[in-house]
Design an enzyme around this catalytic site. Structure first.
Site, mmCIF file in Angstrom:
data_model
loop_
_atom_site.group_PDB
_atom_site.id
_atom_site.type_symbol
_atom_site.label_atom_id
_atom_site.label_comp_id
_atom_site.label_asym_id
_atom_site.label_seq_id
_atom_site.Cartn_x
_atom_site.Cartn_y
_atom_site.Cartn_z
ATOM 1 N N TYR A 47 -17.217 8.095 -2.914
ATOM 2 C CA TYR A 47 -15.522 7.304 -2.855
ATOM 3 C C TYR A 47 -15.451 9.298 -3.366
ATOM 4 C CZ TYR A 47 -11.208 6.517 -3.239
ATOM 5 O OH TYR A 47 -9.366 7.129 -3.444
ATOM 6 N N ILE A 81 -2.929 3.619 -8.760
ATOM 7 C CA ILE A 81 -1.658 2.895 -7.843
ATOM 8 C C ILE A 81 -1.807 1.660 -7.952
ATOM 9 C CG2 ILE A 81 -0.266 3.571 -6.594
ATOM 10 C CD1 ILE A 81 -0.228 5.636 -7.810
ATOM 11 N N ASP A 130 -8.008 2.156 14.187
ATOM 12 C CA ASP A 130 -9.327 2.381 14.006
ATOM 13 C C ASP A 130 -9.610 4.262 14.121
ATOM 14 O OD1 ASP A 130 -11.883 2.739 12.450
ATOM 15 O OD2 ASP A 130 -12.593 0.849 13.887
ATOM 16 N N GLY A 185 0.822 -1.196 0.308
ATOM 17 C CA GLY A 185 0.190 0.241 -0.007
ATOM 18 C C GLY A 185 0.800 1.352 0.189
ATOM 19 N N ASN A 216 -3.476 8.362 5.506
ATOM 20 C CA ASN A 216 -3.189 7.844 4.571
ATOM 21 C C ASN A 216 -4.574 6.775 3.655
ATOM 22 O OD1 ASN A 216 -2.128 6.233 1.942
ATOM 23 N ND2 ASN A 216 -2.083 4.143 3.928
HETATM 24 N N1 LIG Z 1 -4.462 2.367 -4.791
HETATM 25 C C1 LIG Z 1 -4.857 3.351 -6.224
HETATM 26 O O1 LIG Z 1 -5.195 3.914 -7.102
HETATM 27 C C2 LIG Z 1 -5.565 5.010 -4.813
HETATM 28 C C3 LIG Z 1 -5.719 5.712 -5.981
HETATM 29 C C4 LIG Z 1 -6.109 7.047 -5.238
HETATM 30 C C5 LIG Z 1 -6.376 7.351 -4.341
HETATM 31 N N2 LIG Z 1 -5.829 6.774 -2.947
HETATM 32 C C6 LIG Z 1 -5.972 6.555 -1.874
HETATM 33 O O2 LIG Z 1 -4.905 6.112 -1.156
HETATM 34 C C7 LIG Z 1 -4.701 5.715 0.466
HETATM 35 C C8 LIG Z 1 -4.283 4.418 0.305
HETATM 36 O O3 LIG Z 1 -4.637 4.030 -0.243
HETATM 37 P P1 LIG Z 1 -3.457 2.494 -0.857
HETATM 38 O O4 LIG Z 1 -3.925 2.018 -2.830
HETATM 39 O O5 LIG Z 1 -2.706 2.187 -0.182
HETATM 40 O O6 LIG Z 1 -4.739 0.437 -0.534
HETATM 41 P P2 LIG Z 1 -4.546 0.043 0.616
HETATM 42 O O7 LIG Z 1 -5.730 -0.613 0.659
HETATM 43 O O8 LIG Z 1 -3.750 -1.196 0.805
HETATM 44 O O9 LIG Z 1 -4.635 1.406 1.880
HETATM 45 C C9 LIG Z 1 -5.902 1.805 2.530
HETATM 46 C C10 LIG Z 1 -5.755 0.406 4.156
HETATM 47 O O10 LIG Z 1 -6.284 2.045 4.903
HETATM 48 C C11 LIG Z 1 -6.742 0.415 6.107
HETATM 49 N N3 LIG Z 1 -7.902 1.348 6.722
HETATM 50 C C12 LIG Z 1 -9.507 0.868 6.097
HETATM 51 N N4 LIG Z 1 -9.785 1.401 6.848
HETATM 52 C C13 LIG Z 1 -9.605 1.744 7.979
HETATM 53 C C14 LIG Z 1 -9.871 2.115 9.246
HETATM 54 N N5 LIG Z 1 -11.102 2.504 9.612
HETATM 55 N N6 LIG Z 1 -8.679 2.999 9.908
HETATM 56 C C15 LIG Z 1 -7.333 2.651 9.453
HETATM 57 N N7 LIG Z 1 -7.105 1.857 8.857
HETATM 58 C C16 LIG Z 1 -7.885 1.330 8.224
HETATM 59 C C17 LIG Z 1 -6.951 -0.648 5.051
HETATM 60 O O11 LIG Z 1 -6.545 -1.542 5.582
HETATM 61 C C18 LIG Z 1 -5.974 -0.043 4.534
HETATM 62 O O12 LIG Z 1 -4.325 -0.762 4.802
HETATM 63 C C19 LIG Z 1 -6.237 6.183 0.092
HETATM 64 O O13 LIG Z 1 -7.104 6.492 1.467
HETATM 65 C C20 LIG Z 1 -7.197 5.719 -1.019
HETATM 66 O O14 LIG Z 1 -7.654 5.973 -1.263
HETATM 67 C C21 LIG Z 1 -5.919 5.271 -3.887
#
Ligand SMILES: NC(=O)c1ccc[n+]([C@@H]2O[C@H](COP(=O)([O-])OP(=O)(O)OC[C@H]3O[C@@H](n4cnc5c(N)ncnc54)[C@H](O)[C@@H]3O)[C@@H](O)[C@H]2O)c1
Length: 251
Positions: free
Chosen positions: A154, A187, A61, A17, A88
């Protein structure tokens, strides 16, 4: 670069992540890092150990404001006052088209993606204000800058992050605290893979949509977040910076 700094990263428990990549880079550049996530403690421990021996792993959380306050106090107790907060943690909204998105999906996305940031900021800002310094980086999304049909819950939460980032930046600039956001495009993470399956958007389509011709890597996003958290970005606040392979360019 970060030798006297303490950083907390939320939602950083997945080694694939963006949060984990940010925590890893902050640690590599000398910060004392607390890695937090909502997943099982054993998995958080494992993710922290994969970075280094001194990374603190805590279950938190972000939707639970009391828990966030307690954990932030625990971090301050064991590492020192929090200088850097990386908000994040995030979830995809489920649902899709407006009429197909359940109220519970709206509420869950809102409670993690928006209130999670509010809780984190409320927990660390009073001490940052007292100390006259601090940097907060919110992980928003390209969906926080532009809309795409069928992705309303979202996109709504991420637009709220854009507004929250600008508001906090204005309010806390006079106190020496900077607040910025990064807006990733596609990503390569678990969340993106799940999104691709749910929305039936194959990886090849995402690659074609991005002018740079590929999906981004979490480490490329981490570079921008860590820059914004650093003193090198001392004159930047209230920015929502796309990290999206040119997807914002138009034409
Ligand atoms: N991957 C992409 O394409 C992308 C694009 C735009 C934005 N994002 C944003 O990047 C951030 C990270 O996402 P990612 O892609 O690394 O995915 P990911 O699922 O690996 O990371 C998200 C993390 O948030 C944690 N999470 C969820 N609910 C939670 C809570 N209530 N309390 C604490 N932690 C919690 C999950 O367990 C997970 O580890 C997010 O905010 C996502 O919206 C990702």
């Amino acid at each position: 670069m970060f030798h006297d700094r303490v950083a907390v990263v939320t939602g950083a428990g997945s080694p694939r992540g963006i949060g984990w990549a940010i925590a890893r880079l902050l640690h590599e550049r000398g910060a004392r890092v607390a890695l937090t996530d909502v997943i099982e403690q054993a998995a958080i421990d494992e993710a922290a150990a994969a970075i280094g021996p001194n990374v603190v792993a805590l279950r938190m959380d972000v939707t639970d404001s009391s828990a966030v306050n307690l954990i932030m106090a625990e971090v301050a107790g064991c590492l020192g006052p929090v200088d850097i907060l990386i908000n994040n943690a995030g979830v995809d909204s489920g649902g899709g088209a407006f009429l197909q998105t359940r109220l519970s999906d709206w509420q869950h996305a809102w409670s993690v993606n928006v209130m999670g940031i509010v809780h984190g900021c409320q927990a660390v800002l009073p001490d940052m204000v007292r100390r006259g310094r601090g940097a907060i980086v919110n992980v928003s999304s390209l969906a926080g800058l532009q809309a795409s049909g069928g992705y309303g819950a979202y996109a709504t939460t991420k637009h709220a992050v854009t507004g929250l980032t600008k508001t906090l930046a204005l309010e806390f600039a006079p106190k020496g605290i900077r607040v910025n956001a990064i807006c990733p495009g596609f990503i390569d993470t678990d969340l993106n893979e799940a999104h691709s399956r749910a929305r039936k958007t194959p990886r090849a389509v995402m690659e074609r949509l991005a002018p740079l011709g590929r999906i981004g890597d979490a480490a490329e996003v981490a570079e921008v977040a860590v820059f914004l958290a650093s003193d090198a970005a001392s004159y930047i606040t209230g920015a929502n910076i796309p990290v999206a392979g040119g997807l914002t360019g138009g034409l």
